[in-house]
Scaffold this active site. Structure first.
Site, PDB file in Angstrom:
ATOM      1  N   GLU A   1     -26.596   1.673  31.810  1.00 26.28           N
ATOM      2  CA  GLU A   1     -27.792   1.628  32.178  1.00 26.28           C
ATOM      3  C   GLU A   1     -27.678   1.827  33.896  1.00 26.28           C
ATOM      4  O   GLU A   1     -27.003   1.152  34.535  1.00 26.28           O
ATOM      5  CB  GLU A   1     -28.524   0.258  32.205  1.00 26.28           C
ATOM      6  CG  GLU A   1     -28.972  -0.563  32.888  1.00 26.28           C
ATOM      7  CD  GLU A   1     -29.285  -2.125  32.533  1.00 26.28           C
ATOM      8  OE1 GLU A   1     -28.886  -2.298  31.172  1.00 26.28           O
ATOM      9  OE2 GLU A   1     -29.639  -2.694  33.145  1.00 26.28           O
TER      10      GLU A   1
ATOM     11  N   HIS B   1     -25.096  -9.704  26.706  1.00 26.17           N
ATOM     12  CA  HIS B   1     -25.023  -9.525  25.527  1.00 26.17           C
ATOM     13  C   HIS B   1     -24.292  -9.991  24.634  1.00 26.17           C
ATOM     14  O   HIS B   1     -23.291  -9.446  24.069  1.00 26.17           O
ATOM     15  CB  HIS B   1     -24.939  -8.074  25.237  1.00 26.17           C
ATOM     16  CG  HIS B   1     -25.983  -7.058  26.216  1.00 26.17           C
ATOM     17  ND1 HIS B   1     -25.779  -5.747  26.210  1.00 26.17           N
ATOM     18  CD2 HIS B   1     -27.339  -7.519  26.797  1.00 26.17           C
ATOM     19  CE1 HIS B   1     -26.643  -5.117  27.223  1.00 26.17           C
ATOM     20  NE2 HIS B   1     -27.666  -6.079  27.343  1.00 26.17           N
TER      21      HIS B   1
ATOM     22  N   ASN C   1     -28.276  -1.899  24.555  1.00 24.55           N
ATOM     23  CA  ASN C   1     -28.853  -3.222  24.600  1.00 24.55           C
ATOM     24  C   ASN C   1     -29.469  -3.818  23.404  1.00 24.55           C
ATOM     25  O   ASN C   1     -30.285  -3.041  22.677  1.00 24.55           O
ATOM     26  CB  ASN C   1     -30.082  -3.393  25.834  1.00 24.55           C
ATOM     27  CG  ASN C   1     -29.598  -2.235  26.929  1.00 24.55           C
ATOM     28  OD1 ASN C   1     -29.501  -1.164  26.625  1.00 24.55           O
ATOM     29  ND2 ASN C   1     -29.650  -2.830  28.167  1.00 24.55           N
TER      30      ASN C   1
HETATM   31  P1  FAE Z   1     -32.025 -15.835  22.567  1.00 26.73           P
HETATM   32  O1  FAE Z   1     -33.141 -14.799  23.099  1.00 26.73           O
HETATM   33  O2  FAE Z   1     -30.916 -16.127  23.547  1.00 26.73           O
HETATM   34  O3  FAE Z   1     -32.999 -17.113  22.093  1.00 26.73           O
HETATM   35  C1  FAE Z   1     -32.163 -18.544  21.860  1.00 26.73           C
HETATM   36  C2  FAE Z   1     -33.008 -19.536  22.051  1.00 26.73           C
HETATM   37  O4  FAE Z   1     -32.507 -20.582  21.467  1.00 26.73           O
HETATM   38  C3  FAE Z   1     -33.186 -19.919  23.667  1.00 26.73           C
HETATM   39  O5  FAE Z   1     -34.322 -19.961  24.109  1.00 26.73           O
HETATM   40  C4  FAE Z   1     -32.131 -21.381  23.875  1.00 26.73           C
HETATM   41  O6  FAE Z   1     -32.778 -21.949  24.880  1.00 26.73           O
HETATM   42  C5  FAE Z   1     -32.419 -21.938  22.249  1.00 26.73           C
HETATM   43  N1  FAE Z   1     -31.558 -22.698  22.134  1.00 26.73           N
HETATM   44  C6  FAE Z   1     -30.073 -22.311  22.131  1.00 26.73           C
HETATM   45  N2  FAE Z   1     -29.524 -23.639  21.487  1.00 26.73           N
HETATM   46  C7  FAE Z   1     -30.525 -24.316  21.205  1.00 26.73           C
HETATM   47  C8  FAE Z   1     -30.151 -25.783  20.480  1.00 26.73           C
HETATM   48  N3  FAE Z   1     -29.066 -26.303  20.246  1.00 26.73           N
HETATM   49  N4  FAE Z   1     -31.414 -26.410  20.150  1.00 26.73           N
HETATM   50  C9  FAE Z   1     -32.665 -25.762  20.530  1.00 26.73           C
HETATM   51  N5  FAE Z   1     -32.608 -24.417  21.166  1.00 26.73           N
HETATM   52  C10 FAE Z   1     -31.605 -23.868  21.347  1.00 26.73           C
HETATM   53  O7  FAE Z   1     -31.542 -15.318  21.104  1.00 26.73           O
HETATM   54  N6  FAE Z   1     -31.257  -7.094  25.945  1.00 26.73           N
HETATM   55  C11 FAE Z   1     -31.733  -5.718  25.744  1.00 26.73           C
HETATM   56  O8  FAE Z   1     -31.956  -5.403  24.500  1.00 26.73           O
HETATM   57  N7  FAE Z   1     -32.410  -5.397  26.792  1.00 26.73           N
HETATM   58  C12 FAE Z   1     -32.343  -5.835  28.161  1.00 26.73           C
HETATM   59  O9  FAE Z   1     -32.509  -5.099  29.222  1.00 26.73           O
HETATM   60  C13 FAE Z   1     -31.379  -7.201  28.318  1.00 26.73           C
HETATM   61  N8  FAE Z   1     -31.504  -7.356  29.429  1.00 26.73           N
HETATM   62  C14 FAE Z   1     -30.804  -8.665  29.702  1.00 26.73           C
HETATM   63  C15 FAE Z   1     -30.841  -9.358  31.006  1.00 26.73           C
HETATM   64  C16 FAE Z   1     -30.258 -10.668  31.256  1.00 26.73           C
HETATM   65  C17 FAE Z   1     -30.261 -11.213  32.577  1.00 26.73           C
HETATM   66  C18 FAE Z   1     -30.001 -11.469  29.896  1.00 26.73           C
HETATM   67  C19 FAE Z   1     -29.370 -12.833  30.196  1.00 26.73           C
HETATM   68  C20 FAE Z   1     -30.048 -10.753  28.796  1.00 26.73           C
HETATM   69  C21 FAE Z   1     -30.390  -9.484  28.569  1.00 26.73           C
HETATM   70  N9  FAE Z   1     -30.513  -8.875  27.134  1.00 26.73           N
HETATM   71  C22 FAE Z   1     -31.147  -7.771  27.236  1.00 26.73           C
HETATM   72  C23 FAE Z   1     -30.069  -9.767  26.376  1.00 26.73           C
HETATM   73  C24 FAE Z   1     -31.013 -10.283  25.474  1.00 26.73           C
HETATM   74  O10 FAE Z   1     -31.932 -10.817  25.887  1.00 26.73           O
HETATM   75  C25 FAE Z   1     -30.468 -11.045  24.190  1.00 26.73           C
HETATM   76  O11 FAE Z   1     -29.646 -10.118  23.315  1.00 26.73           O
HETATM   77  C26 FAE Z   1     -31.395 -11.573  23.210  1.00 26.73           C
HETATM   78  O12 FAE Z   1     -32.443 -12.580  23.988  1.00 26.73           O
HETATM   79  C27 FAE Z   1     -30.804 -12.448  22.041  1.00 26.73           C
HETATM   80  O13 FAE Z   1     -31.787 -12.734  21.345  1.00 26.73           O
HETATM   81  P2  FAE Z   1     -31.438 -14.153  20.241  1.00 26.73           P
HETATM   82  O14 FAE Z   1     -32.813 -14.128  19.246  1.00 26.73           O
HETATM   83  O15 FAE Z   1     -30.078 -13.901  19.708  1.00 26.73           O
END
Ligand code: FAE
Length: 537
Positions: A393, A478, A516
């Site tokens: 990217e 990721h 991503n």
């Molecule tokens: P996620 O979105 O991480 O959600 C998990 C949630 O569970 C969070 O709100 C936590 O606070 C909560 N949690 C965790 N443990 C507990 C607990 N014990 N009790 C209660 N709550 C809890 O999970 N991906 C893309 O496709 N495109 C992008 O452009 C991209 N850019 C990114 C840039 C950054 C800076 C970051 C950090 C990530 C990026 N990602 C991107 C990755 C993407 O946001 C990530 O793959 C997803 O958010 C993961 O989704 P999940 O549903 O696995």
């Protein structure tokens, strides 16, 4: 902002806006109040976390008429701070930026070798966390919306051939015919207007990087996004408040971004069946003889203090706490004997999607522009390279002045996998990943960027990542895997060794995806939920 707003959607958005950001907030149509919930509680279904996978589960459960409680450890981001903004920008981070830190820990450590990027802050449940393990740290979002609050919005569907290689048991016809299109539509994916892209100063950095990639014979592609490009154009025209054009991204966007609290979660709340509780961290899970899951939940205050610990019972438990969170909950349950039937595959198959960041030094005449949009809109697609597949990217570096840096987040095909082990002393999961496991990623990225540098007589930047390193290979955006589909779970996310227990997030994907990940996490959750709701009533 989001297209095709339904009445349900509007009701959900109203509930989110009305909810108190702090205290033991219950967010729901009938319960948008800060009334303290009871110390023991029950819901037929509980969803842990509120990121992509969790939000899909919550909506589909709510639509099926099942009373569902979402437990999220972060706060609700709906209340402006003293500056009138909900989120702070990358250039002026304050306590809202990071999860209980005294100093920010931005991915880019230095500029001209100087520690000018990070700033002192006071501890607070900020929106971005950097979870540090011995040789790898993982950036994750914290708050209602999870990673969707902090990410770069790049909404990429993986190449079909690689998706099939990674998850061969998943019917690709159905994924590409039904679930990916549904995920894109629900997430509000859109693409930049090519004519505007070619003309605007805000994407000059992408156009220069594209020209250099083409000089090396490489292919570039536009990258779809969940940032509303119409909003961005209005920002550029002075008709909308700037967000992507005001340096906002990893610490949240105040406008323009279709994070899941505005899409899936708003619709989930609009069903009237879903309630979200914030600042509620699920610490433990056990099972009663009658099959009821009992969750131990720490409710924290703004200082991080556990204000009280409550127990929540449920019949069906959906883990959407992300690759790290869901894996830790299951690993702890297995190792402490709370759920002894869980298999040995829990904690295995973790990867960082081959993430690697690097910067190139541009010629003085190849300016990248002082003004840069924070949302990437283009990538270098060399995934079909037979020896070193890379999808890179073209990343912005909006510093408000010309710096001649071309920045990239490369996704490489790294076959290495990490495992988690439970550390009883700290009651947490530790990632076993060594620096040497990044070598395949470094080799692949080096091959691509050496090729670009050769074609353009340019060099790497040495000043950005500390220690004169040209690649930042010590962090990932990721995290994938830990409870891999078909291994720790069945082919639909049902955890092996325990009925009515599901994983619905990035933990299911075995460490690598080639692009991503959030579109795939969303689409897979849609697919799995359809099956689970049809069969596991
Ligand atoms: P996620 O979105 O991480 O959600 C998990 C949630 O569970 C969070 O709100 C936590 O606070 C909560 N949690 C965790 N443990 C507990 C607990 N014990 N009790 C209660 N709550 C809890 O999970 N991906 C893309 O496709 N495109 C992008 O452009 C991209 N850019 C990114 C840039 C950054 C800076 C970051 C950090 C990530 C990026 N990602 C991107 C990755 C993407 O946001 C990530 O793959 C997803 O958010 C993961 O989704 P999940 O549903 O696995």
């Amino acid at each position: 902002m989001t297209p095709n707003l339904t009445r349900r959607h509007l009701l959900g958005i109203a509930a989110l806006q009305a909810a108190s950001a702090f205290g033991f907030t219950r967010i729901g149509l009938s319960a948008a109040s800060a009334v303290e919930p009871p110390a023991t509680d029950y819901a037929p279904a509980v969803v842990v976390g509120s990121g992509y996978g969790a939000a899909v589960a919550a909506l589909r459960l709510g639509e099926a008429g099942i009373d569902t409680l979402v437990l999220e450890m972060g706060r609700l981001w709906n209340t402006p701070g003293p500056d009138g903004k909900v989120f702070c920008s990358t250039s002026a981070p304050d306590r809202r930026s990071m999860w209980f830190r005294t100093r920010t820990e931005a991915p880019l450590a230095t500029f001209l070798w100087l520690d000018v990027v990070n700033k002192n802050i006071s501890p607070y449940p900020g929106v971005l966390d950097r979870v540090r393990y011995a040789d790898m740290s993982v950036f994750v979002g914290r708050g209602v919306g999870g990673g969707s609050l902090v990410n770069g919005g790049m909404a990429v569907t993986p190449p079909r051939a690689y998706f099939t290689e990674v998850l061969p048991q998943v019917d690709a016809d159905q994924m590409y015919g039904t679930w990916f299109p549904r995920a894109r539509q629900m997430l509000g994916v859109n693409t930049v207007d090519p004519a505007w892209f070619e003309a605007t100063e805000w994407y000059r950095f992408s156009r220069i990087a594209r020209r250099h990639a083409h000089n090396a014979g490489l292919r570039t592609v536009f990258v779809p996004s969940v940032y509303d490009f119409g909003h961005m154009q209005r920002e550029a025209a002075g008709q909308a408040v700037k967000s992507a054009l005001a340096g906002e991204v990893i610490y949240g966007n105040n406008h323009g971004k279709r994070s899941v609290d505005k899409t899936y979660l708003a619709q989930a709340l609009g069903t009237g069946k879903v309630t979200v509780r914030t600042l509620s961290r699920v610490r433990a899970v056990r099972r009663e003889p009658d099959g009821t899951f009992v969750l131990t939940v720490d409710e924290t205050d703004a200082s991080g203090r556990v204000a009280r610990t409550v127990e929540v019972g449920c019949r069906q438990l959906f883990l959407g706490a992300g690759s790290l969170g869901s894996t830790e909950i299951l690993l702890r349950a297995r190792e402490t004997g709370a759920l002894p039937g869980l298999g040995q595959d829990v904690g295995r198959g973790w990867g960082h999607n081959g993430n690697l960041m690097t910067g190139r030094a541009m010629h003085v005449w190849d300016t990248v522009g002082a003004n840069q949009a924070t949302m990437p809109a283009m990538g270098i697609d060399d995934w079909s390279n037979p020896t070193h597949p890379v999808f890179a990217e073209i990343a912005p570096l909006p510093m408000g002045f010309e710096h001649w840096i071309s920045l990239y987040l490369a996704i490489t095909k790294n076959p290495e996998r990490g495992t988690f082990t439970y550390d009883a002393a700290s009651d947490s999961a530790k990632l076993n990943w060594s620096r040497s496991q990044n070598q395949p990623s470094v080799t692949a990225a080096k091959s691509l960027f050496d090729r670009i540098n050769r074609a353009n007589a340019t060099i790497h930047r040495y000043d950005l990542f500390g220690g004169n390193r040209i690649f930042a290979d010590d962090f990932t955006y990721h995290p994938l895997g830990g409870c891999v589909l078909g291994r720790a779970t069945d082919d639909w996310g049902r955890v092996k060794g325990s009925s009515l227990l599901y994983v619905t997030d990035g933990a299911l994907i075995p460490g690598s995806l080639g692009v991503n990940p959030f579109v795939t996490i969303t689409a897979l959750a849609e697919r799995n939920m359809a099956r689970i709701l049809a069969e596991d009533a």
